[in-house]
Write a protein that holds these residues in place. Sequence first.
Motif, PDB file in Angstrom:
ATOM      1  N   VAL A  10     -33.061  38.133   3.415  1.00 12.04           N
ATOM      2  CA  VAL A  10     -31.729  38.509   3.877  1.00 12.04           C
ATOM      3  C   VAL A  10     -31.577  40.025   3.765  1.00 12.04           C
ATOM      4  O   VAL A  10     -31.821  40.616   2.711  1.00 12.04           O
ATOM      5  CB  VAL A  10     -30.639  37.769   3.078  1.00 12.04           C
ATOM      6  CG1 VAL A  10     -29.255  38.175   3.567  1.00 12.04           C
ATOM      7  CG2 VAL A  10     -30.830  36.253   3.205  1.00 12.04           C
ATOM      8  N   THR A  11     -31.171  40.634   4.869  1.00 13.64           N
ATOM      9  CA  THR A  11     -31.026  42.089   4.958  1.00 13.64           C
ATOM     10  C   THR A  11     -29.629  42.518   4.525  1.00 13.64           C
ATOM     11  O   THR A  11     -28.721  41.690   4.406  1.00 13.64           O
ATOM     12  CB  THR A  11     -31.266  42.548   6.406  1.00 13.64           C
ATOM     13  OG1 THR A  11     -30.177  42.081   7.217  1.00 13.64           O
ATOM     14  CG2 THR A  11     -32.605  42.033   6.942  1.00 13.64           C
ATOM     15  N   PRO A  12     -29.417  43.818   4.317  1.00 15.48           N
ATOM     16  CA  PRO A  12     -28.080  44.297   3.957  1.00 15.48           C
ATOM     17  C   PRO A  12     -27.013  43.969   5.002  1.00 15.48           C
ATOM     18  O   PRO A  12     -25.819  43.905   4.678  1.00 15.48           O
ATOM     19  CB  PRO A  12     -28.268  45.814   3.835  1.00 15.48           C
ATOM     20  CG  PRO A  12     -29.712  45.979   3.473  1.00 15.48           C
ATOM     21  CD  PRO A  12     -30.419  44.877   4.234  1.00 15.48           C
ATOM     22  N   ASP A  13     -27.407  43.731   6.254  1.00 14.77           N
ATOM     23  CA  ASP A  13     -26.461  43.401   7.323  1.00 14.77           C
ATOM     24  C   ASP A  13     -26.249  41.894   7.484  1.00 14.77           C
ATOM     25  O   ASP A  13     -25.739  41.444   8.504  1.00 14.77           O
ATOM     26  CB  ASP A  13     -26.953  43.975   8.658  1.00 14.77           C
ATOM     27  CG  ASP A  13     -26.963  45.494   8.663  1.00 14.77           C
ATOM     28  OD1 ASP A  13     -26.126  46.107   7.976  1.00 14.77           O
ATOM     29  OD2 ASP A  13     -27.835  46.071   9.345  1.00 14.77           O
ATOM     30  N   ASN A  14     -26.662  41.107   6.467  1.00 10.01           N
ATOM     31  CA  ASN A  14     -26.574  39.639   6.522  1.00 10.01           C
ATOM     32  C   ASN A  14     -27.360  39.063   7.693  1.00 10.01           C
ATOM     33  O   ASN A  14     -26.956  38.087   8.310  1.00 10.01           O
ATOM     34  CB  ASN A  14     -25.127  39.139   6.544  1.00 10.01           C
ATOM     35  CG  ASN A  14     -24.555  39.093   5.153  1.00 10.01           C
ATOM     36  OD1 ASN A  14     -25.276  38.828   4.192  1.00 10.01           O
ATOM     37  ND2 ASN A  14     -23.282  39.355   5.030  1.00 10.01           N
ATOM     38  N   GLY A  15     -28.492  39.684   7.963  1.00  9.68           N
ATOM     39  CA  GLY A  15     -29.439  39.129   8.916  1.00  9.68           C
ATOM     40  C   GLY A  15     -30.588  38.511   8.140  1.00  9.68           C
ATOM     41  O   GLY A  15     -30.682  38.657   6.919  1.00  9.68           O
ATOM     42  N   VAL A  16     -31.449  37.830   8.841  1.00  9.15           N
ATOM     43  CA  VAL A  16     -32.663  37.284   8.236  1.00  9.15           C
ATOM     44  C   VAL A  16     -33.846  37.792   9.057  1.00  9.15           C
ATOM     45  O   VAL A  16     -33.791  37.805  10.290  1.00  9.15           O
ATOM     46  CB  VAL A  16     -32.617  35.738   8.140  1.00  9.15           C
ATOM     47  CG1 VAL A  16     -32.550  35.087   9.494  1.00  9.15           C
ATOM     48  CG2 VAL A  16     -33.783  35.203   7.344  1.00  9.15           C
ATOM     49  N   LEU A  17     -34.864  38.273   8.355  1.00  6.37           N
ATOM     50  CA  LEU A  17     -36.045  38.778   9.055  1.00  6.37           C
ATOM     51  C   LEU A  17     -36.928  37.616   9.478  1.00  6.37           C
ATOM     52  O   LEU A  17     -37.225  36.724   8.684  1.00  6.37           O
ATOM     53  CB  LEU A  17     -36.846  39.729   8.161  1.00  6.37           C
ATOM     54  CG  LEU A  17     -36.186  41.056   7.841  1.00  6.37           C
ATOM     55  CD1 LEU A  17     -37.136  41.923   7.013  1.00  6.37           C
ATOM     56  CD2 LEU A  17     -35.775  41.798   9.101  1.00  6.37           C
ATOM     57  N   THR A  18     -37.322  37.641  10.735  1.00  4.80           N
ATOM     58  CA  THR A  18     -38.201  36.621  11.289  1.00  4.80           C
ATOM     59  C   THR A  18     -39.374  37.315  11.972  1.00  4.80           C
ATOM     60  O   THR A  18     -39.344  38.518  12.225  1.00  4.80           O
ATOM     61  CB  THR A  18     -37.473  35.748  12.326  1.00  4.80           C
ATOM     62  OG1 THR A  18     -37.082  36.568  13.433  1.00  4.80           O
ATOM     63  CG2 THR A  18     -36.251  35.065  11.722  1.00  4.80           C
ATOM     64  N   ILE A  19     -40.389  36.525  12.257  1.00  3.05           N
ATOM     65  CA  ILE A  19     -41.523  37.027  13.017  1.00  3.05           C
ATOM     66  C   ILE A  19     -41.646  36.178  14.273  1.00  3.05           C
ATOM     67  O   ILE A  19     -41.843  34.964  14.202  1.00  3.05           O
ATOM     68  CB  ILE A  19     -42.816  36.994  12.192  1.00  3.05           C
ATOM     69  CG1 ILE A  19     -42.653  37.917  10.984  1.00  3.05           C
ATOM     70  CG2 ILE A  19     -44.014  37.381  13.048  1.00  3.05           C
ATOM     71  CD1 ILE A  19     -43.813  37.927  10.026  1.00  3.05           C
ATOM     72  N   LYS A  20     -41.477  36.828  15.404  1.00  2.00           N
ATOM     73  CA  LYS A  20     -41.629  36.156  16.696  1.00  2.00           C
ATOM     74  C   LYS A  20     -43.113  36.084  17.005  1.00  2.00           C
ATOM     75  O   LYS A  20     -43.799  37.100  17.082  1.00  2.00           O
ATOM     76  CB  LYS A  20     -40.900  36.929  17.792  1.00  2.00           C
ATOM     77  CG  LYS A  20     -41.006  36.281  19.155  1.00  2.00           C
ATOM     78  CD  LYS A  20     -40.246  37.108  20.183  1.00  2.00           C
ATOM     79  CE  LYS A  20     -40.347  36.512  21.566  1.00  2.00           C
ATOM     80  NZ  LYS A  20     -39.660  37.367  22.558  1.00  2.00           N
ATOM     81  N   ARG A  21     -43.604  34.854  17.165  1.00  3.18           N
ATOM     82  CA  ARG A  21     -45.007  34.629  17.484  1.00  3.18           C
ATOM     83  C   ARG A  21     -45.136  34.446  18.992  1.00  3.18           C
ATOM     84  O   ARG A  21     -44.458  33.615  19.585  1.00  3.18           O
ATOM     85  CB  ARG A  21     -45.519  33.378  16.778  1.00  3.18           C
ATOM     86  CG  ARG A  21     -45.587  33.460  15.269  1.00  3.18           C
ATOM     87  CD  ARG A  21     -46.573  34.514  14.767  1.00  3.18           C
ATOM     88  NE  ARG A  21     -47.837  34.532  15.474  1.00  3.18           N
ATOM     89  CZ  ARG A  21     -48.901  33.783  15.196  1.00  3.18           C
ATOM     90  NH1 ARG A  21     -48.870  32.936  14.199  1.00  3.18           N
ATOM     91  NH2 ARG A  21     -49.994  33.874  15.907  1.00  3.18           N
ATOM     92  N   VAL A  22     -46.008  35.225  19.580  1.00  6.10           N
ATOM     93  CA  VAL A  22     -46.304  35.124  21.008  1.00  6.10           C
ATOM     94  C   VAL A  22     -47.792  34.846  21.123  1.00  6.10           C
ATOM     95  O   VAL A  22     -48.628  35.665  20.708  1.00  6.10           O
ATOM     96  CB  VAL A  22     -45.924  36.420  21.754  1.00  6.10           C
ATOM     97  CG1 VAL A  22     -46.245  36.290  23.236  1.00  6.10           C
ATOM     98  CG2 VAL A  22     -44.460  36.766  21.524  1.00  6.10           C
ATOM     99  N   ARG A  23     -48.092  33.661  21.656  1.00  8.73           N
ATOM    100  CA  ARG A  23     -49.490  33.251  21.837  1.00  8.73           C
ATOM    101  C   ARG A  23     -49.705  32.947  23.306  1.00  8.73           C
ATOM    102  O   ARG A  23     -48.797  32.468  23.980  1.00  8.73           O
ATOM    103  CB  ARG A  23     -49.780  32.022  20.992  1.00  8.73           C
ATOM    104  CG  ARG A  23     -49.725  32.310  19.515  1.00  8.73           C
ATOM    105  CD  ARG A  23     -49.904  31.049  18.741  1.00  8.73           C
ATOM    106  NE  ARG A  23     -50.629  31.308  17.518  1.00  8.73           N
ATOM    107  CZ  ARG A  23     -50.822  30.413  16.588  1.00  8.73           C
ATOM    108  NH1 ARG A  23     -50.377  29.178  16.744  1.00  8.73           N
ATOM    109  NH2 ARG A  23     -51.462  30.722  15.495  1.00  8.73           N
ATOM    110  N   PRO A  24     -50.911  33.191  23.811  1.00 10.97           N
ATOM    111  CA  PRO A  24     -51.161  33.069  25.249  1.00 10.97           C
ATOM    112  C   PRO A  24     -50.788  31.727  25.872  1.00 10.97           C
ATOM    113  O   PRO A  24     -50.284  31.693  26.983  1.00 10.97           O
ATOM    114  CB  PRO A  24     -52.669  33.321  25.371  1.00 10.97           C
ATOM    115  CG  PRO A  24     -53.034  34.094  24.158  1.00 10.97           C
ATOM    116  CD  PRO A  24     -52.091  33.652  23.080  1.00 10.97           C
ATOM    117  N   THR A  25     -51.010  30.628  25.218  1.00 13.56           N
ATOM    118  CA  THR A  25     -50.803  29.328  25.859  1.00 13.56           C
ATOM    119  C   THR A  25     -49.576  28.579  25.352  1.00 13.56           C
ATOM    120  O   THR A  25     -49.415  27.396  25.632  1.00 13.56           O
ATOM    121  CB  THR A  25     -52.035  28.429  25.639  1.00 13.56           C
ATOM    122  OG1 THR A  25     -52.213  28.250  24.223  1.00 13.56           O
ATOM    123  CG2 THR A  25     -53.283  29.051  26.241  1.00 13.56           C
TER     124      THR A  25
END
Length: 152
Positions: A10-25
């Motif tokens: 949780v960030t100071p702005d009340n967000g949550v850090l995520t990782i967007k996964r982009v895979r070819p298929t």
Amino acid sequence: MKTRVRGVLVTPDNGVLTIKRVRPTMAPYWVLPGGGVEDSDASLEEALLREVREELAGEARIHSLIHVLVGAEERQLFFLATIESWDPAKRTGPEFADPARGEYHVQEVPLTAAGIASIDLKPEQVAELLADHGPGVFELTDLRPEWFVTAS
């Protein structure tokens, strides 16, 4: 059984850090930062802090364990933590060196039902937990005492 740790950061702005996964298929999807526990990790919490340093070049403060998923081949522990700063340009995890593994984009998402619903966050059970509780996620019971005693 493989053990993985993930961070609801949780960030100071009340967000949550995520990782967007982009895979070819595959269609893009989002995961929470984290990864496999290594033999050299002193604890599950230390494994998560190492992963946060590798994947985000950040330092987190762990608050609690809020969810555990146990499958046939692995278990995933989801820790709630705060993070003040991060710099994806300085990340060092081994997954970033192999283009065949796809792309990893750090994205801050509002910790609200609408914010979580705007992405395809995996696993679904954790996405539902975050959407249901939003910033109130800090009021959830810490599962560490119960889980660490019963999981041994």
